[in-house]
Design a protein around this motif. Structure first.
Motif, PDB file in Angstrom:
ATOM      1  N   MET A   1      12.542 -10.837  72.380  1.00  0.00           N
ATOM      2  CA  MET A   1      13.060 -10.830  71.008  1.00  0.00           C
ATOM      3  C   MET A   1      12.400  -9.694  70.227  1.00  0.00           C
ATOM      4  SD  MET A   1      14.954 -12.390  68.793  1.00  0.00           S
ATOM      5  CE  MET A   1      15.146 -12.491  67.044  1.00  0.00           C
ATOM      6  N   LYS A   2      13.218  -8.804  69.705  1.00  0.00           N
ATOM      7  CA  LYS A   2      12.691  -7.671  68.932  1.00  0.00           C
ATOM      8  C   LYS A   2      12.115  -8.147  67.610  1.00  0.00           C
ATOM      9  CE  LYS A   2      15.167  -3.490  70.213  1.00  0.00           C
ATOM     10  NZ  LYS A   2      15.972  -2.387  69.717  1.00  0.00           N
ATOM     11  N   LYS A   3      10.973  -7.601  67.266  1.00  0.00           N
ATOM     12  CA  LYS A   3      10.365  -7.867  65.964  1.00  0.00           C
ATOM     13  C   LYS A   3      10.960  -6.910  64.944  1.00  0.00           C
ATOM     14  CE  LYS A   3       7.292 -10.894  67.447  1.00  0.00           C
ATOM     15  NZ  LYS A   3       7.269 -12.287  67.016  1.00  0.00           N
ATOM     16  N   THR A   4      11.230  -7.430  63.748  1.00  0.00           N
ATOM     17  CA  THR A   4      11.840  -6.621  62.699  1.00  0.00           C
ATOM     18  C   THR A   4      10.791  -6.171  61.699  1.00  0.00           C
ATOM     19  OG1 THR A   4      13.952  -7.768  62.928  1.00  0.00           O
ATOM     20  CG2 THR A   4      13.559  -6.650  60.834  1.00  0.00           C
ATOM     21  N   ILE A   5      10.846  -4.883  61.356  1.00  0.00           N
ATOM     22  CA  ILE A   5       9.942  -4.334  60.350  1.00  0.00           C
ATOM     23  C   ILE A   5      10.760  -3.605  59.285  1.00  0.00           C
ATOM     24  CG2 ILE A   5       7.997  -4.120  61.941  1.00  0.00           C
ATOM     25  CD1 ILE A   5       8.611  -1.097  62.118  1.00  0.00           C
ATOM     26  N   VAL A   6      10.267  -3.656  58.069  1.00  0.00           N
ATOM     27  CA  VAL A   6      10.867  -2.909  56.970  1.00  0.00           C
ATOM     28  C   VAL A   6       9.996  -1.683  56.731  1.00  0.00           C
ATOM     29  CG1 VAL A   6      11.415  -2.931  54.501  1.00  0.00           C
ATOM     30  CG2 VAL A   6      11.901  -4.951  55.914  1.00  0.00           C
ATOM     31  N   LEU A   7      10.632  -0.522  56.678  1.00  0.00           N
ATOM     32  CA  LEU A   7       9.939   0.749  56.525  1.00  0.00           C
ATOM     33  C   LEU A   7      10.519   1.477  55.329  1.00  0.00           C
ATOM     34  CD1 LEU A   7       8.150   3.077  57.789  1.00  0.00           C
ATOM     35  CD2 LEU A   7      10.217   3.756  59.016  1.00  0.00           C
ATOM     36  N   GLY A   8       9.641   2.091  54.527  1.00  0.00           N
ATOM     37  CA  GLY A   8      10.151   2.877  53.414  1.00  0.00           C
ATOM     38  C   GLY A   8       9.049   3.632  52.706  1.00  0.00           C
ATOM     39  N   VAL A   9       9.485   4.502  51.813  1.00  0.00           N
ATOM     40  CA  VAL A   9       8.578   5.309  51.002  1.00  0.00           C
ATOM     41  C   VAL A   9       8.631   4.764  49.579  1.00  0.00           C
ATOM     42  CG1 VAL A   9       8.000   7.636  50.238  1.00  0.00           C
ATOM     43  CG2 VAL A   9       9.056   7.299  52.480  1.00  0.00           C
ATOM     44  N   ILE A  10       7.479   4.355  49.070  1.00  0.00           N
ATOM     45  CA  ILE A  10       7.419   3.611  47.813  1.00  0.00           C
ATOM     46  C   ILE A  10       7.385   4.531  46.595  1.00  0.00           C
ATOM     47  CG2 ILE A  10       4.900   3.425  47.628  1.00  0.00           C
ATOM     48  CD1 ILE A  10       5.459   0.356  46.990  1.00  0.00           C
ATOM     49  N   GLY A  11       7.845   3.984  45.474  1.00  0.00           N
ATOM     50  CA  GLY A  11       7.693   4.649  44.185  1.00  0.00           C
ATOM     51  C   GLY A  11       8.591   5.862  44.020  1.00  0.00           C
ATOM     52  N   ALA A  12       8.077   6.870  43.315  1.00  0.00           N
ATOM     53  CA  ALA A  12       8.846   8.074  43.002  1.00  0.00           C
ATOM     54  C   ALA A  12       8.691   9.138  44.083  1.00  0.00           C
ATOM     55  CB  ALA A  12       8.406   8.625  41.645  1.00  0.00           C
ATOM     56  N   ASP A  13       8.300   8.723  45.279  1.00  0.00           N
ATOM     57  CA  ASP A  13       8.038   9.643  46.376  1.00  0.00           C
ATOM     58  C   ASP A  13       9.323   9.905  47.155  1.00  0.00           C
ATOM     59  OD1 ASP A  13       6.992  11.022  48.583  1.00  0.00           O
ATOM     60  OD2 ASP A  13       5.172   9.811  48.607  1.00  0.00           O
ATOM     61  N   CYS A  14       9.606  11.164  47.431  1.00  0.00           N
ATOM     62  CA  CYS A  14      10.844  11.521  48.134  1.00  0.00           C
ATOM     63  C   CYS A  14      10.575  12.204  49.473  1.00  0.00           C
ATOM     64  CB  CYS A  14      11.729  12.387  47.256  1.00  0.00           C
ATOM     65  SG  CYS A  14      10.944  13.928  46.764  1.00  0.00           S
ATOM     66  N   HIS A  15       9.439  11.938  50.093  1.00  0.00           N
ATOM     67  CA  HIS A  15       9.101  12.550  51.380  1.00  0.00           C
ATOM     68  C   HIS A  15       9.869  11.858  52.510  1.00  0.00           C
ATOM     69  CE1 HIS A  15       5.689  14.061  49.021  1.00  0.00           C
ATOM     70  NE2 HIS A  15       5.685  15.059  49.900  1.00  0.00           N
ATOM     71  N   ALA A  16      10.977  12.460  52.908  1.00  0.00           N
ATOM     72  CA  ALA A  16      11.882  11.818  53.864  1.00  0.00           C
ATOM     73  C   ALA A  16      11.561  12.120  55.328  1.00  0.00           C
ATOM     74  CB  ALA A  16      13.320  12.226  53.563  1.00  0.00           C
ATOM     75  N   VAL A  17      10.959  13.263  55.610  1.00  0.00           N
ATOM     76  CA  VAL A  17      10.769  13.672  56.998  1.00  0.00           C
ATOM     77  C   VAL A  17       9.841  12.715  57.745  1.00  0.00           C
ATOM     78  CG1 VAL A  17       9.929  15.488  58.534  1.00  0.00           C
ATOM     79  CG2 VAL A  17      11.278  16.084  56.526  1.00  0.00           C
ATOM     80  N   GLY A  18       8.679  12.432  57.158  1.00  0.00           N
ATOM     81  CA  GLY A  18       7.745  11.505  57.797  1.00  0.00           C
ATOM     82  C   GLY A  18       8.349  10.134  57.999  1.00  0.00           C
ATOM     83  N   ASN A  19       9.155   9.692  57.043  1.00  0.00           N
ATOM     84  CA  ASN A  19       9.824   8.399  57.124  1.00  0.00           C
ATOM     85  C   ASN A  19      10.755   8.358  58.342  1.00  0.00           C
ATOM     86  OD1 ASN A  19      10.506   5.793  56.004  1.00  0.00           O
ATOM     87  ND2 ASN A  19      12.431   6.703  55.359  1.00  0.00           N
ATOM     88  N   LYS A  20      11.482   9.435  58.576  1.00  0.00           N
ATOM     89  CA  LYS A  20      12.394   9.512  59.736  1.00  0.00           C
ATOM     90  C   LYS A  20      11.604   9.525  61.049  1.00  0.00           C
ATOM     91  CE  LYS A  20      16.580   9.696  58.040  1.00  0.00           C
ATOM     92  NZ  LYS A  20      17.300   8.428  58.115  1.00  0.00           N
ATOM     93  N   ILE A  21      10.473  10.239  61.044  1.00  0.00           N
ATOM     94  CA  ILE A  21       9.629  10.278  62.239  1.00  0.00           C
ATOM     95  C   ILE A  21       9.116   8.874  62.566  1.00  0.00           C
ATOM     96  CG2 ILE A  21       7.414  11.113  63.155  1.00  0.00           C
ATOM     97  CD1 ILE A  21       7.990  13.726  61.521  1.00  0.00           C
ATOM     98  N   LEU A  22       8.664   8.165  61.537  1.00  0.00           N
ATOM     99  CA  LEU A  22       8.170   6.797  61.751  1.00  0.00           C
ATOM    100  C   LEU A  22       9.286   5.881  62.236  1.00  0.00           C
ATOM    101  CD1 LEU A  22       5.826   6.339  58.675  1.00  0.00           C
ATOM    102  CD2 LEU A  22       5.142   6.586  61.067  1.00  0.00           C
ATOM    103  N   GLU A  23      10.467   6.006  61.636  1.00  0.00           N
ATOM    104  CA  GLU A  23      11.600   5.181  62.064  1.00  0.00           C
ATOM    105  C   GLU A  23      11.872   5.397  63.553  1.00  0.00           C
ATOM    106  OE1 GLU A  23      16.322   4.378  61.117  1.00  0.00           O
ATOM    107  OE2 GLU A  23      15.347   6.101  60.197  1.00  0.00           O
ATOM    108  N   HIS A  24      11.909   6.651  63.970  1.00  0.00           N
ATOM    109  CA  HIS A  24      12.163   6.973  65.374  1.00  0.00           C
ATOM    110  C   HIS A  24      11.064   6.405  66.281  1.00  0.00           C
ATOM    111  CE1 HIS A  24      13.664   9.216  68.811  1.00  0.00           C
ATOM    112  NE2 HIS A  24      12.414   9.601  69.041  1.00  0.00           N
ATOM    113  N   ALA A  25       9.809   6.602  65.890  1.00  0.00           N
ATOM    114  CA  ALA A  25       8.682   6.149  66.713  1.00  0.00           C
ATOM    115  C   ALA A  25       8.683   4.631  66.882  1.00  0.00           C
ATOM    116  CB  ALA A  25       7.362   6.619  66.097  1.00  0.00           C
TER     117      ALA A  25
END
Length: 136
Positions: A1-25
């Motif tokens: 059974m896959k474990k579910t995690i919520v991932l995101g960048v909080i607040g007024a931060d718009c750094h999308a590249v690292g978020n995509k890298i983490l999602e992929h990893a």
């Protein structure tokens, strides 16, 4: 059974590249990743976790205001019925050069289970998450 995690960048931060890298990893590591993207308020993390029955919330912050953005998140999770959810945070969490041990302690005092400094490998968080969720 896959474990579910919520991932995101909080607040007024718009750094999308690292978020995509983490999602992929984390996806490659076998997790079901719910990526709520950038510029996300605390409520979006909580609502996504409730809707998907997630086991963990991973908060990313790179613009230095993570301490302000994250304050009160654990209490809001508790109020929303997410008392046992794992809270991880990482990135450039504070402005300026501050002693990492004191930064880490402040976030742990806010209720975060794991706190990662800038430049932490996704593998470190993946291994910790597997350990904390008992899916070695």
């Amino acid at each position: 059974m896959k474990k579910t995690i919520v991932l995101g960048v909080i607040g007024a931060d718009c750094h999308a590249v690292g978020n995509k890298i983490l999602e992929h990893a984390f996806t490659q590591a076998g997790f079901n990743v719910i990526n709520i993207g950038v510029l996300s308020p605390q409520e979006d993390f909580i609502n996504a976790a409730i809707e998907t029955n997630a086991e963990a919330i991973l908060v990313s912050s790179l613009y230095g205001h993570g301490e302000i953005d994250c304050r009160g998140l654990r209490e809001k999770c508790d109020e929303a019925g997410l008392k046992d959810i794992l809270l991880y945070v990482g990135g450039n969490l504070v402005v300026g050069k501050q002693d990492w041990n004191s930064v880490e302690q402040r976030f742990k005092d806010m209720g975060f289970n794991r706190v990662y400094p800038p430049g932490t490998s996704p593998d470190t968080a993946i291994n910790d998450l597997k350990h904390d969720l008992g899916v070695e």
